[in-house]
Scaffold this active site. Structure first.
Site, PDB file in Angstrom:
ATOM      1  CG  HIS A  95      69.266  19.864  69.946  1.00  0.00           C
ATOM      2  ND1 HIS A  95      68.713  20.829  71.029  1.00  0.00           N
ATOM      3  CD2 HIS A  95      70.044  19.095  70.760  1.00  0.00           C
ATOM      4  CE1 HIS A  95      69.106  20.242  72.308  1.00  0.00           C
ATOM      5  NE2 HIS A  95      69.791  19.323  72.064  1.00  0.00           N
ATOM      6  CD  GLU A 110      71.895  23.724  78.685  1.00  0.00           C
ATOM      7  OE1 GLU A 110      71.444  22.851  78.164  1.00  0.00           O
ATOM      8  OE2 GLU A 110      73.295  23.759  79.096  1.00  0.00           O
ATOM      9  CB  SER A 112      67.216  22.658  89.903  1.00  0.00           C
ATOM     10  OG  SER A 112      68.159  22.036  90.294  1.00  0.00           O
ATOM     11  CG  HIS A 127      69.686  21.245  80.799  1.00  0.00           C
ATOM     12  ND1 HIS A 127      69.172  20.123  81.797  1.00  0.00           N
ATOM     13  CD2 HIS A 127      70.311  20.546  79.829  1.00  0.00           C
ATOM     14  CE1 HIS A 127      69.825  19.262  81.306  1.00  0.00           C
ATOM     15  NE2 HIS A 127      70.460  19.205  80.291  1.00  0.00           N
ATOM     16  CG  HIS A 152      67.511  18.760  76.519  1.00  0.00           C
ATOM     17  ND1 HIS A 152      68.540  19.924  76.786  1.00  0.00           N
ATOM     18  CD2 HIS A 152      68.140  18.132  75.372  1.00  0.00           C
ATOM     19  CE1 HIS A 152      69.709  19.848  76.095  1.00  0.00           C
ATOM     20  NE2 HIS A 152      69.348  18.727  75.201  1.00  0.00           N
ATOM     21  CD  GLU A 189      67.895  12.891  76.741  1.00  0.00           C
ATOM     22  OE1 GLU A 189      67.784  13.827  77.455  1.00  0.00           O
ATOM     23  OE2 GLU A 189      68.886  12.771  75.876  1.00  0.00           O
ATOM     24  CG  ASP A 222      71.809  15.902  71.605  1.00  0.00           C
ATOM     25  OD1 ASP A 222      72.011  16.814  71.838  1.00  0.00           O
ATOM     26  OD2 ASP A 222      71.158  15.166  72.218  1.00  0.00           O
TER      27      ASP A 222
HETATM   28  O1  MCF Z   1      70.594  16.201  74.590  1.00  0.00           O
HETATM   29  C1  MCF Z   1      71.688  15.767  75.160  1.00  0.00           C
HETATM   30  C2  MCF Z   1      71.042  14.848  76.454  1.00  0.00           C
HETATM   31  N1  MCF Z   1      70.272  15.457  77.270  1.00  0.00           N
HETATM   32  C3  MCF Z   1      70.682  16.566  77.769  1.00  0.00           C
HETATM   33  N2  MCF Z   1      71.552  17.279  77.683  1.00  0.00           N
HETATM   34  C4  MCF Z   1      72.649  17.414  76.875  1.00  0.00           C
HETATM   35  C5  MCF Z   1      72.791  16.536  75.850  1.00  0.00           C
HETATM   36  N3  MCF Z   1      73.949  16.733  75.190  1.00  0.00           N
HETATM   37  C6  MCF Z   1      74.699  17.444  76.025  1.00  0.00           C
HETATM   38  N4  MCF Z   1      73.889  17.939  77.028  1.00  0.00           N
HETATM   39  C7  MCF Z   1      74.123  18.983  77.981  1.00  0.00           C
HETATM   40  C8  MCF Z   1      73.082  19.961  78.672  1.00  0.00           C
HETATM   41  O2  MCF Z   1      73.178  21.118  77.413  1.00  0.00           O
HETATM   42  O3  MCF Z   1      74.748  18.267  79.129  1.00  0.00           O
HETATM   43  C9  MCF Z   1      74.591  18.917  80.084  1.00  0.00           C
HETATM   44  C10 MCF Z   1      74.012  20.291  79.746  1.00  0.00           C
HETATM   45  O4  MCF Z   1      74.620  21.304  79.688  1.00  0.00           O
HETATM   46  C11 MCF Z   1      73.818  18.093  81.297  1.00  0.00           C
HETATM   47  S1  MCF Z   1      73.262  19.191  82.676  1.00  0.00           S
HETATM   48  C12 MCF Z   1      74.688  18.859  83.635  1.00  0.00           C
HETATM   49 FE    FE Z   2      70.745  18.158  73.461  1.00  0.00          FE
END
Ligand code: MCF
Ligand code: FE
Length: 406
Positions: A62, A142, A146, A180, A207, A210, A309
Site C-alpha cells: 500500500h 481508486e 459520495s 477509497h 481504507h 483509520e 502508505d
Molecule cells: O492512507 C492515507 C490516509 N487515509 C486516506 N487516504 C490517503 C492516505 N494517503 C493518501 N490518501 C489519499 C487517498 O487515496 O488522499 C486522498 C485520497 O485520494 C484523500 S480523499 C480527498
Molecule cells: Fe493509504
C-alpha cells in the site's frame, strides 16, 4: 541459469545454512549447495559477501505515489486537519508531482529491497513511472464518490483508468480496484466496484476504520467529520454504516488498510471472510490514529502486511524504516517472534494479498530476490530476523524476474 549461495537462505520462516538457489526468470531449484551445483554444472555462480541472507523480494502492498512530492506540505498530528490539508493542497501537490519525482520514490523502494508494490492511484499520474520501473506493480485504481449525482461518472472514469492500465499487463503491471473509504464512496457504486473486481479477479482494497472521527461519523453522523461533510459536501448524515460497508465485500477477499479503530466484531467478520489488513504504523502515528491491535489479529488469524502508505503520511518509503517502526510500536510483543512475523508480512503474506507468484524462495516462484548483509555472523538462528530489521538500510543485491537491479 544462475546460482546464488548466501550464508543463510530464508525459507518459510526458517534460515538454512549451506543452501543455494538456481534461477533464471523463475526459481528452478532450491537445496543443499552441492546438489544444486551438480544439477546445473554450467550455470553462472553469483558471489555473495560474508554474513549474507537471501530473502524473497520484499513487497509493499500500500503506497500512494501521486503524493510523492509531499514532505512538509500536509499537516501531521491528527486526522481531520490532515484530511483538510489534503483537500486544500491536493491540486498543488499532484500537479507538481512529475514522473521524475515518482521514479525517485520507486528507486527508494527498490534500494530498500521492494520488488513489488501496490500503488493506490487516484488519477493515473504514476503510470509512466510504473511502466519504467523494474518492479512489479499492482495498480489499484481508486474510486471516490459520495455524492449521488456525480458517482456514476466517477465510476465510469474509474473503469476507464482500469482498462487503460490493463494494456500494460505484460509489462509487470496488474490492474486492481481501490475503494477509497466507507465515508467517501456511496454504497450504490461500492456494490458495482466489488462486483467489477470479482469479475476481473483483481485485487481489491479499501481504507477502513483509520480514525476515531471516521468511526463516530459512520456510527452516529457526529464528531469531527460532521462540519467537514457539511461544508465540503453539503451532507449531514453518513451514507453507510460500518456493518453495511463491510458486508459489501462478502464473498470476495479484500485488503483493508489501517483498521486501527476496528472492534472485535468487525475483526471477526474480516477473519471469517478471508480479508486481510495493511498495517501502516508510521502513517497511523503521524496522522494521530493510534496503534493497530496486532495481538488481536494474531488471535483471529487475520493475515496482515506492513506497508508504508504514501509520502502523504510518511517521511520515507523504505520498508525497513517501516518494519523498525512496527517493531518499536508493538512493544508488548516478544521481540524475536514479532521480527519473524513482520518479515513474513512483507513477503509471503504480502504476495498472496497482491495475487503475485512471489514472496517465497521455492521452485516455480518468480525469481524476485533480495540479499541483505548482517553486521556479523549470527551465533543463533533466532536473531537473524531481528538483525535484518535493525541493521538493513539498503539491500546489497536485488533481482526481479532473475535480472539484477541492485
Ligand atoms: O492512507 C492515507 C490516509 N487515509 C486516506 N487516504 C490517503 C492516505 N494517503 C493518501 N490518501 C489519499 C487517498 O487515496 O488522499 C486522498 C485520497 O485520494 C484523500 S480523499 C480527498
Ligand atoms: Fe493509504
Amino acid at each position: 541459469m544462475q546460482i546464488i549461495s548466501p550464508d543463510y537462505l530464508s525459507i518459510d520462516g526458517e534460515y538454512k545454512k549451506g543452501y543455494s538457489v538456481a534461477f533464471d526468470e523463475q526459481i528452478r531449484a532450491v537445496g543443499v549447495t552441492e546438489d544444486i551445483l551438480s544439477l546445473y554444472p554450467k550455470s553462472e555462480h553469483i558471489a555473495t559477501p560474508p554474513h549474507s541472507v537471501l530473502y524473497p523480494g520484499f513487497i509493499n502492498t500500500h503506497v500512494h505515489l501521486e503524493f510523492s512530492g509531499n514532505s512538509t506540505t500536509l499537516r501531521y498530528g491528527s486526522f481531520m486537519p490532515w484530511l483538510s490539508s489534503v483537500i486544500q493542497k491536493r491540486e498543488m501537490l499532484t500537479s507538481s508531482c512529475t514522473t521524475e519525482i515518482i521514479s525517485e520514490a520507486c528507486q527508494a523502494m527498490l534500494q530498500s529491497g521492494i520488488t513489488s508494490f501496490g500503488a493506490i492511484s487516484s488519477m493515473g499520474l504514476e503510470l509512466d513511472a510504473c511502466v519504467a520501473t523494474p518492479q512489479r506493480v499492482v495498480l489499484f485504481h481508486e474510486l471516490i464518490g459520495s455524492d449521488p449525482q456525480s458517482m456514476q461518472s466517477a465510476f465510469e472514469n474509474f473503469v476507464q483508468r482500469f482498462e487503460a492500465s490493463a494494456e500494460y499487463q505484460n509489462m509487470r503491471i496488474a490492474p486492481a480496484v481501490a475503494i477509497h473509504s466507507p465515508y467517501s464512496v456511496h454504497p450504490d457504486i461500492l456494490g458495482q466496484a466489488v462486483a467489477f473486481a470479482k469479475e476481473r479477479n483483481a485485487p481489491l482494497s479499501a481504507h477502513f476504520l483509520e480514525s476515531r472521527a471516521e468511526r463516530e461519523w459512520l456510527e452516529s453522523s457526529t464528531g469531527a467529520f460532521k462540519p467537514f461533510f457539511e461544508s465540503f459536501l453539503n451532507q449531514t448524515k453518513a451514507a453507510t454504516t460500518i456493518e453495511e460497508f463491510l458486508a459489501s465485500f462478502d464473498g470476495y477477499p479484500a485488503h483493508f488498510t489501517h483498521c486501527v479503530e476496528a472492534h472485535e466484531e468487525e475483526l471477526r467478520k474480516i477473519a471469517l471472510q478471508g480479508h486481510t489488513i495493511a498495517h501502516c504504523p508510521r502513517s497511523n502515528r503521524l496522522l494521530g490514529c493510534g496503534t493497530l491491535d496486532l495481538e488481536r489479529l494474531g488471535r483471529l488469524n487475520i493475515p496482515f502486511s506492513v506497508a508504508t502508505d504514501g509520502l502523504s503520511s510518511n517521511y520515507s518509503l523504505n520498508i525497513f524504516d517501516e518494519l523498525r517502526a512496527a517493531l518499536m510500536m508493538h512493544a508488548r510483543h516478544d521481540l524475536l517472534s514479532l521480527s519473524k512475523k513482520l518479515i513474513r508480512s512483507v513477503t509471503l503474506d504480502a504476495a498472496k494479498i497482491l495475487h503475485l507468484n512471489a514472496g517465497r524462495i521455492a521452485s516455480g516462484y518468480d525469481a524476485d530476490l533480495a540479499l541483505v548483509v548482517l553486521p556479523q555472523a549470527p551465533e543463533r538462528e533466532e536473531d537473524i530476523a531481528l538483525w535484518t530489521i535493525l541493521h538493513t538500510q539498503k539491500v546489497t543485491q536485488l533481482y526481479i524476474g532473475g535480472k539484477q537491479y541492485v
